[in-house]
Structure formats: C-alpha cells, structure tokens
Design an enzyme around this catalytic site. Structure first.
Site, PDB file in Angstrom:
ATOM      1  N   CYS A 117       0.833  -1.060   0.116  1.00 21.36           N
ATOM      2  CA  CYS A 117       0.126  -0.028  -0.004  1.00 21.36           C
ATOM      3  C   CYS A 117       0.987   1.683  -0.216  1.00 21.36           C
ATOM      4  O   CYS A 117       0.835   2.587  -0.645  1.00 21.36           O
ATOM      5  CB  CYS A 117      -0.738  -0.109   1.266  1.00 21.36           C
TER       6      CYS A 117
ATOM      7  N   ARG B 232      -7.486  -4.443  -3.031  1.00 18.44           N
ATOM      8  CA  ARG B 232      -7.336  -3.086  -4.308  1.00 18.44           C
ATOM      9  C   ARG B 232      -7.877  -3.200  -4.925  1.00 18.44           C
ATOM     10  O   ARG B 232      -8.557  -3.617  -6.196  1.00 18.44           O
ATOM     11  CB  ARG B 232      -5.830  -3.856  -4.030  1.00 18.44           C
TER      12      ARG B 232
HETATM   13  C1  BEZ Z   1       0.954  -4.755   2.074  1.00 19.87           C
HETATM   14  O1  BEZ Z   1       1.467  -4.793   1.604  1.00 19.87           O
HETATM   15  O2  BEZ Z   1      -0.274  -2.882   1.522  1.00 19.87           O
HETATM   16  C2  BEZ Z   1      -0.029  -5.365   2.722  1.00 19.87           C
HETATM   17  C3  BEZ Z   1      -0.525  -7.014   2.695  1.00 19.87           C
HETATM   18  C4  BEZ Z   1      -0.543  -7.910   2.837  1.00 19.87           C
HETATM   19  C5  BEZ Z   1      -2.007  -7.555   3.277  1.00 19.87           C
HETATM   20  C6  BEZ Z   1      -2.508  -6.502   3.469  1.00 19.87           C
HETATM   21  C7  BEZ Z   1      -1.707  -5.395   3.059  1.00 19.87           C
END
Ligand code: BEZ
Length: 231
Positions: free
Chosen positions: A70, A147
């Site tokens: 993110c 997402r």
């Molecule tokens: C992330 O790296 O953005 C992420 C990874 C796993 C779960 C939620 C977010």
C-alpha cells in the site's frame, strides 16, 4: 501459544497465499451502475461522493495503512497526481483505518519519501462503504478491503473496475491507460483494441447491415475497421 518471529512470517505468507476464503470482491456493483453515494470523514475534511461529479474519479480501496505494498502504491499514485489532474480526474482512497491512522501514515510517507498525498483518504471503520462497493464481502471476517478500483465518469457511473489481491500492487500506468481508453472511446464513439495506447488507432463499431457484410471484399472489414481521426 507463544509465536516465534519465524512463525509470524510463515502465518503472514500463508495468509497471503490463501486465495480461497473470500468470495469474489466486485460482486455487488457492475459496470453501468451509478456509484452509491456516501458521506464520510477524509484526510481533506468531510466529503460526499456525489460532489465529485462533473469530473472523472478513481475511487480505490487499500487493505491497510502502514503496509508495504500500500505504501508503494500511495507513493506511486501521489507522484503521478498531475497525470490524473491532466485527465480531469480526481483520486479518492478508502480503507478501514481511522482518520488519525491515515494522517500518521501520510506524515510518514511525506517524511520518508518526500511526497505529500493530497488526494482524500476516506475512513471506513464500520465497513459500510466497503460493503456497499463490494470491497469486502458480507461474510468476510477479515476487515481489510482488497485492492478494488472504480473508474467513475462525470455522471457518477461506474465505467470500469479492477480487483487485485492484497499482495499485488496496482500499476499506475495501467490505471492511466484505462482512463485514457474510457475518455477516448467516449470522445470518438469508438472501441479501444487490445493493448491500445493513447495516440494509437481506435476501432469503429461493426456494421449492423447484412448487405454491407456480404458486399465487403475483405471478410473482416465489416467488423475490424479503424475509426477516423481521434478527438
Ligand atoms: C501490503 O503490503 O500493502 C499488504 C500486504 C498484505 C496485507 C495487506 C496489505
């Protein structure tokens, strides 16, 4: 039971690789639906989705603040803010995290990457917006949104949507290409072929006239034809 560091890493990767527990995300809404209106707190103050009409809008959810993928997405999107602006398109993000978590994350991004995220990030702690948009399922026990990205036109109509898993970041060039494609097909009443990029020829819709189909010398020319000058 006590959990070691390695166990934690394993749990994390297991969860990332378990693709079986969540029903399909974008299930609720379809292309052509008017995006459900909502009012919410955001990092730029209280906002109402319908106040964003008259421009394009990319509304996207992210699983959680302060997570690796993110963070890279927000840096990438904020770096390309001018490219969205050029396309008369606003950006709006959303997650279950609180407004104060959003603020702290944006401060960290500014301090670490030198980039100010100025587009609004909505807080959705009750998941009421996330559920209305199919970003989480009604049955899902995990409060994180996936997402999901909605491309909403100036009338408030959903024109395209994408869903990526938590462990795969979105492509900003592809988000811009989707916008370019939607704007080009609207402006030219045309079709965008596979791998289309701005400036490349669009296609005309096929004929509805059987006489034209039979009269065509080239057996494909009645349905595979370039459109004229692009606007
Ligand atoms: C992330 O790296 O953005 C992420 C990874 C796993 C779960 C939620 C977010």
């Amino acid at each position: 039971m006590y959990m070691t560091c390695n166990d934690r890493v394993k749990c994390y990767t297991d969860a990332m690789n378990d693709h079986t527990h969540t029903p399909p995300p974008c299930a609720g809404l379809r292309i052509g639906d008017v995006a459900p209106d909502f009012e919410a707190r955001s990092t730029i103050g209280p906002i109402r989705l319908s106040n964003f009409r008259k421009r394009w809008l990319v509304l996207f959810s992210h699983p959680a603040d302060f997570t690796p993928v993110c963070t890279t997405e927000f840096v990438a999107l904020a770096s390309e803010a001018a490219a969205f602006e050029k396309r008369d398109c606003a950006l709006m993000a959303l997650s279950v995290d609180s407004l104060f978590s959003h603020f702290a994350w944006l401060r960290m991004i500014r301090d670490r990457f030198g980039i100010e995220v100025r587009f609004p990030i909505v807080e959705d702690p009750t998941l009421v917006i996330g559920r209305a948009f199919g970003m989480v399922s009604a049955q899902d026990s995990d409060s994180a949104t996936v997402r999901t990205t909605f491309f909403i036109d100036p009338r408030g109509v959903i024109r395209a949507m994408t869903c990526y898993p938590a462990n795969l970041g979105r492509s900003v060039p592809e988000m811009l290409r989707i916008l370019d494609g939607l704007q080009a097909i609207d402006a030219n009443a045309a079709l965008a072929p596979a791998n289309w990029q701005p400036g490349e020829p669009l296609l005309s819709p096929p004929t509805n006239d059987l006489d034209e189909v039979f009269a065509a010398e080239d057996p494909t020319s009645w349905f595979l034809r370039n459109s004229g000058e692009q606007r």
